[in-house]
Design a protein around this motif. Structure first.
Motif, PDB file in Angstrom:
ATOM      1  N   ASP A 281       0.611  -1.340  -0.165  1.00  0.00           N
ATOM      2  CA  ASP A 281       0.042  -0.012  -0.114  1.00  0.00           C
ATOM      3  C   ASP A 281       1.013   1.379   0.241  1.00  0.00           C
ATOM      4  O   ASP A 281       0.577   2.548  -0.846  1.00  0.00           O
ATOM      5  N   ILE A 282       2.186   1.679   1.130  1.00  0.00           N
ATOM      6  CA  ILE A 282       3.084   2.413   0.782  1.00  0.00           C
ATOM      7  C   ILE A 282       3.624   2.705  -0.538  1.00  0.00           C
ATOM      8  O   ILE A 282       3.319   3.349  -1.141  1.00  0.00           O
TER       9      ILE A 282
ATOM     10  N   SER B 278       2.408   1.755  -3.824  1.00  0.00           N
ATOM     11  CA  SER B 278       1.262   2.232  -4.348  1.00  0.00           C
ATOM     12  C   SER B 278       1.265   3.370  -4.411  1.00  0.00           C
ATOM     13  O   SER B 278       1.331   4.023  -4.991  1.00  0.00           O
ATOM     14  N   ALA B 279       0.723   4.068  -2.725  1.00  0.00           N
ATOM     15  CA  ALA B 279       0.882   5.237  -2.600  1.00  0.00           C
ATOM     16  C   ALA B 279       1.670   6.228  -3.802  1.00  0.00           C
ATOM     17  O   ALA B 279       2.125   7.111  -3.934  1.00  0.00           O
TER      18      ALA B 279
ATOM     19  N   GLN C 186       2.098   7.338  -6.848  1.00  0.00           N
ATOM     20  CA  GLN C 186       0.636   8.207  -7.630  1.00  0.00           C
ATOM     21  C   GLN C 186       1.380   9.328  -7.973  1.00  0.00           C
ATOM     22  O   GLN C 186       2.016   9.801  -7.723  1.00  0.00           O
TER      23      GLN C 186
ATOM     24  N   CYS D 168       3.056   6.000   9.120  1.00  0.00           N
ATOM     25  CA  CYS D 168       3.178   5.617   7.665  1.00  0.00           C
ATOM     26  C   CYS D 168       3.558   6.733   6.469  1.00  0.00           C
ATOM     27  O   CYS D 168       3.362   6.864   5.672  1.00  0.00           O
TER      28      CYS D 168
ATOM     29  N   LEU E 270       5.963   6.342   3.329  1.00  0.00           N
ATOM     30  CA  LEU E 270       5.574   6.852   2.223  1.00  0.00           C
ATOM     31  C   LEU E 270       6.758   8.373   2.008  1.00  0.00           C
ATOM     32  O   LEU E 270       6.831   7.898   0.449  1.00  0.00           O
TER      33      LEU E 270
ATOM     34  N   SER F   9       8.349   7.281  -1.622  1.00  0.00           N
ATOM     35  CA  SER F   9       7.638   7.723  -2.480  1.00  0.00           C
ATOM     36  C   SER F   9       9.350   8.873  -3.387  1.00  0.00           C
ATOM     37  O   SER F   9      10.567   8.624  -3.085  1.00  0.00           O
TER      38      SER F   9
END
Length: 70
Positions: A8-9, A11-12, A15, A39, A43, A47
């Motif tokens: 999930d991290i 995937s975020a 973005q 979190c 992230l 990123s």
């Protein structure tokens, strides 16, 4: 951490967000060993932002465990 959480991290982090606004910036995360702070820290580290993350938390051992791969 579970594979689902890290998935999930990642995937975020993929973005289409204005990550370039953080390039070469210093970002201080307070509460980095807590639920939301950890979190946000994960992230930003995952990123393409290219920012310098300063993670502050109360528990040094938990921080070392949470962010050992970075």
């Amino acid at each position: 951490m579970t594979n689902t959480y890290m998935g999930d991290i990642l995937s975020a982090a993929r973005q289409d967000l204005p990550w370039e606004a953080l390039r070469d910036r210093n970002v201080l995360i307070t509460g980095a060993t807590g639920l939301i702070g950890s979190c946000v820290t994960e992230l930003l580290l995952a990123s393409p932002a290219g920012c310098h993350v300063i993670a502050a938390g109360r528990d040094r051992e938990r921080a070392a465990k949470l962010f050992a791969r970075h």
